[in-house]
Each structure stands twice: as C-alpha cells, then as structure tokens.
Design a protein around this motif. Structure first.
Motif: not given
Length: 432
Positions: A142-154
């Motif tokens: 869940t935390f890895a996904l939060l960081v990934l979305i935060w970085i990747a989502a425009p």
C-alpha cells in the motif's frame, strides 16, 4: 518402497494445493476489506466489490450455520436490525419504495464478511504464517503504491469533484492527494509498533515515522493520521514490560498537562479561528450536514430512537432532494450520521459489536503474545476512535476482516515442537 513413492508424489501435490489456497486468499482478501468499494474510476473491481456480498453468500451461510463463531447471536441481532428493520423505517420516514428501501441495505451487508471470511479461512486452512505474510505484504505494498502513484500520476488526472473519482483528488485546503484504502497500511504500521517491542527489531521502529511521513505528504486524511499515531503509541506502550509500561504511562500523563493547556489556548484564545481556517471546506460541509441532520431529527422521539433509514443516490428519493443541499454526506457525520440512519438503538448495537470485537481480539493477542493479532485489535480501536468523524457503517467490511483474521489466528492450534529422531528401541520422551 510404495510408501516412499506415494510420499514423493504427495509432496508436490500438497505444495500445489497450498499455492492455490494462498492465491485464493490473495485475490479475495481486498474485496472482503472493501479496498475498491468506492473507487468508481476502476469499474471492474469497483462493481465486483459491490457484488461481493452476493458472490460470497454461500460462504456466509456456511459460517453462520456450520461454524460456531464467537459473537454469533450478537451479530444476528445486529444484522436483523440493519437489514430487516431499518428498511421498513425508511419506507415510513423517507417515503422510499420497497425496492429502494432494500437497496439501502447494501452498505450494511459487509458486516456479514465476518462469517464469509471465517468460512473461507477455515476451508483454505492456510498456516498462520502464510496468512500473516499476505496481510503484511498488502500493507507494505500500500505504501509503495502510494509513492508510485504520487510520482507517476500527472496533475491532469486529479479531480476536484469526489463524484468524478476518489483515487486522485485535489482541493484548495490540502492540494493534491491520493486516496487509497488504508486498511492494510494502518494494520502494517500497528504491527511494526507491536513487533518492535515484542520481537525487538529496531528497524521496525525506524519504518514507522517513514510510513507516517508518506501518509502526511500523499494521503492527507488528517483525522485518520492523528488517530493512527495515537493508536501506534498506545500499541507500543501496552507491549512494554509492566514497569516500563507504567513509567511510559506516567510520562504520558505529565505530557498531557501542556497538551491540555495548548488545547485550551486554541479553544479559548485566538487560535480557534485559525484552526477552522486550516480545516477549510471539509469542516464547513460537516457543520452544514450536522445542522440539517439534527434539524430533521428535531424533537421526534421515534426518529431519535429508531432513526429515519437511508436512501441511495440512484433511488427515487435522495437526501439531497429532501434537504435541498447536494453536499449532504451522512458518512462524514460520525455517530450523528449513524443515529440519523439507525437511531440510538442501532448505534448502541453497532458500538456494542465493535467494542466486543476489540476486547476479544485484544484478549487473544495477549494470550498468544502475537504482535499481529494485537495489531488487529489496535485496528479495531482505531475504528472506534475515528468513528467520531467517520461512520462505522462506511466500510464495515474492514471490521469483519480484522475480527475474522484475529479469531482464525487466535483459535488455530499451534504445531507442537519437532520430535527428534530416536533410535529404534530407545526410550521416547513422555509428552508434557
């Protein structure tokens, strides 16, 4: 020789069955925990989550009829009230049709996940270590996904209207934020705190502030984060040895004095206006919704006692139509929202089930000295604390999952110590 050959063939078959059982739990667990229940921008898992109570109804019946689960009668009383009585109240008080009244029970059906998941866990019969690893894997993910979305989502993907999407949101008060279900994430944090003390692994204490930093920067649900910090501190203190726990409680009481002084200054001094400004629009929406709900209940004794029922946004009667205010969100009113829909009797039943769940899981965790079961009890405490703002009927599947996991892990017989190879004819040790 035939026995040896049969054993060799049975070992891969047993491993395959175990992998299939693990995969089944991995796929089913997020839907029991309602991870996708409000993410309408992800249609396949969203609609599957809505239909999940019906799909797993055979498991629910199995758990109700064949399994002797703790709290069986208390749950039946709660379900009878929420699913049978409240729809009739909504027909009388709000003018719902029969079909619309029955549709409003959809959000209360996940209370049955206690029976459905308990049945699934019993049928899969996975070892406790595997179940724990799956849950904690989802927590770290869940935390890895939060960081990934935060970085990747425009930024163009973020929406300002919650009806357009829940995952990526933007508002003036909090800016850009990612809204994921934090059931496994919070459970992971509570486990880190408990296991740090019980298993004495220092790196887990270091991981806790990192997790909270991610929540504050990306998730930004202020009440949830604050209550999670309090529960994490509670879990760490309660896991300490007796004398250290007493010392920690004493220091906490000393620190409470300046905390109360600061709170008094905020409430009685000039800080209240600043506090309201920092909370922004979310506070004003809740204040307006609370005023409308209280006014509608008025001085009607029957409405306060039994509630007025609920509506859906797809029904012929909606709360927005009744109040003439499209920003009325009953789920944001905490216990007032629960009383509005189910009355004081329903609120007492819901509180009783949650309080009982907390005490029984805490007792099981203490009995086995298991940090994961204790983390599950911490999550139930977290639900009770956040219920002042978030309705306990908003995601009841989380409660059912936490309770079912704790009962399964806490009542599953632990394997005995391995028996060493003893030469033929030698005396074997007597069991203790």
């Amino acid at each position: 020789m035939p026995l040896r050959m049969a054993a060799r063939r049975a070992a891969p078959a047993a491993a395959t069955v175990s992998r299939i059982a693990s995969l089944a739990l991995i796929l089913a667990l997020p839907f029991f925990a309602q991870v996708f229940h409000y993410l309408n921008e992800l249609p396949p898992p969203y609609f599957l989550s809505k239909a999940w109570p019906i799909l797993v109804f055979p498991l629910t019946l199995y758990g109700l009829i064949r399994m002797k689960l703790p709290g069986h009668n208390l749950f039946l009383l709660l379900l009878a009230y929420l699913l049978g009585f409240t729809p009739l109240v909504s027909i009388i008080q709000l003018g719902n049709g029969l079909f619309d009244a029955l549709t409003t029970t959809v959000k209360a059906w996940p209370f049955t996940y206690y029976f459905g998941l308990s049945a699934l866990l019993s049928l899969l019969a996975l070892p406790a270590e595997r179940v724990r690893a799956i849950c904690l894997g989802y927590g770290a993910g869940t935390f890895a996904l939060l960081v990934l979305i935060w970085i990747a989502a425009p930024t163009s993907w973020y929406v300002t209207n919650p009806e357009d999407g829940k995952l990526l949101q933007y508002d003036v008060d909090r800016g850009y934020r990612v809204y994921l279900s934090m059931f496994f994430g919070m459970l992971f944090i509570f486990y880190l705190g408990r296991s740090f003390v019980i298993e004495r692994k220092v790196w887990r204490l270091i991981a806790i502030p990192i997790a909270f930093l991610i929540l504050m920067v990306i998730y930004k649900q202020r009440t949830a984060i604050l209550m999670a910090m309090m529960v994490t501190g509670y879990g760490i203190v309660m896991a300490l040895p007796r004398r250290m726990r007493q010392l920690a409680i004493g220091l906490g009481l000393l620190l409470a004095v300046p905390a109360v002084a600061v709170a008094a200054w905020v409430l009685l001094g000039g800080g209240l206006d600043n506090l309201q400004q920092s909370l922004g629009g979310s506070l004003s929406v809740r204040q307006n919704s609370a005023a409308l709900a209280s006014h509608y209940l008025g001085d009607h004794t029957l409405r306060w006692t039994f509630g007025v029922g609920a509506t859906t946004r797809f029904g012929s009667v909606t709360l927005a139509d009744i109040f003439g205010y499209d920003q009325f969100f009953i789920a944001d009113l905490g216990w007032l929202g629960v009383v509005f829909e189910y009355g004081l009797i329903g609120a007492l039943l819901i509180f009783a089930v949650h309080a009982w769940g907390f005490f029984i899981t805490a007792r099981l965790g203490g009995k086995h000295h298991d940090p994961f079961i204790l983390a599950l009890s911490d999550y139930l405490l977290y639900l009770l604390l956040t219920s002042a703002v978030y309705s306990l009927v908003f995601l009841p599947g989380e409660f059912g999952v936490a309770l079912a996991l704790a009962i399964y892990l806490g009542t599953r017989p632990s394997p005995g110590p391995p028996v060493a190879n003893v030469p033929s004819g030698a005396a074997r040790p007597k069991p203790e």
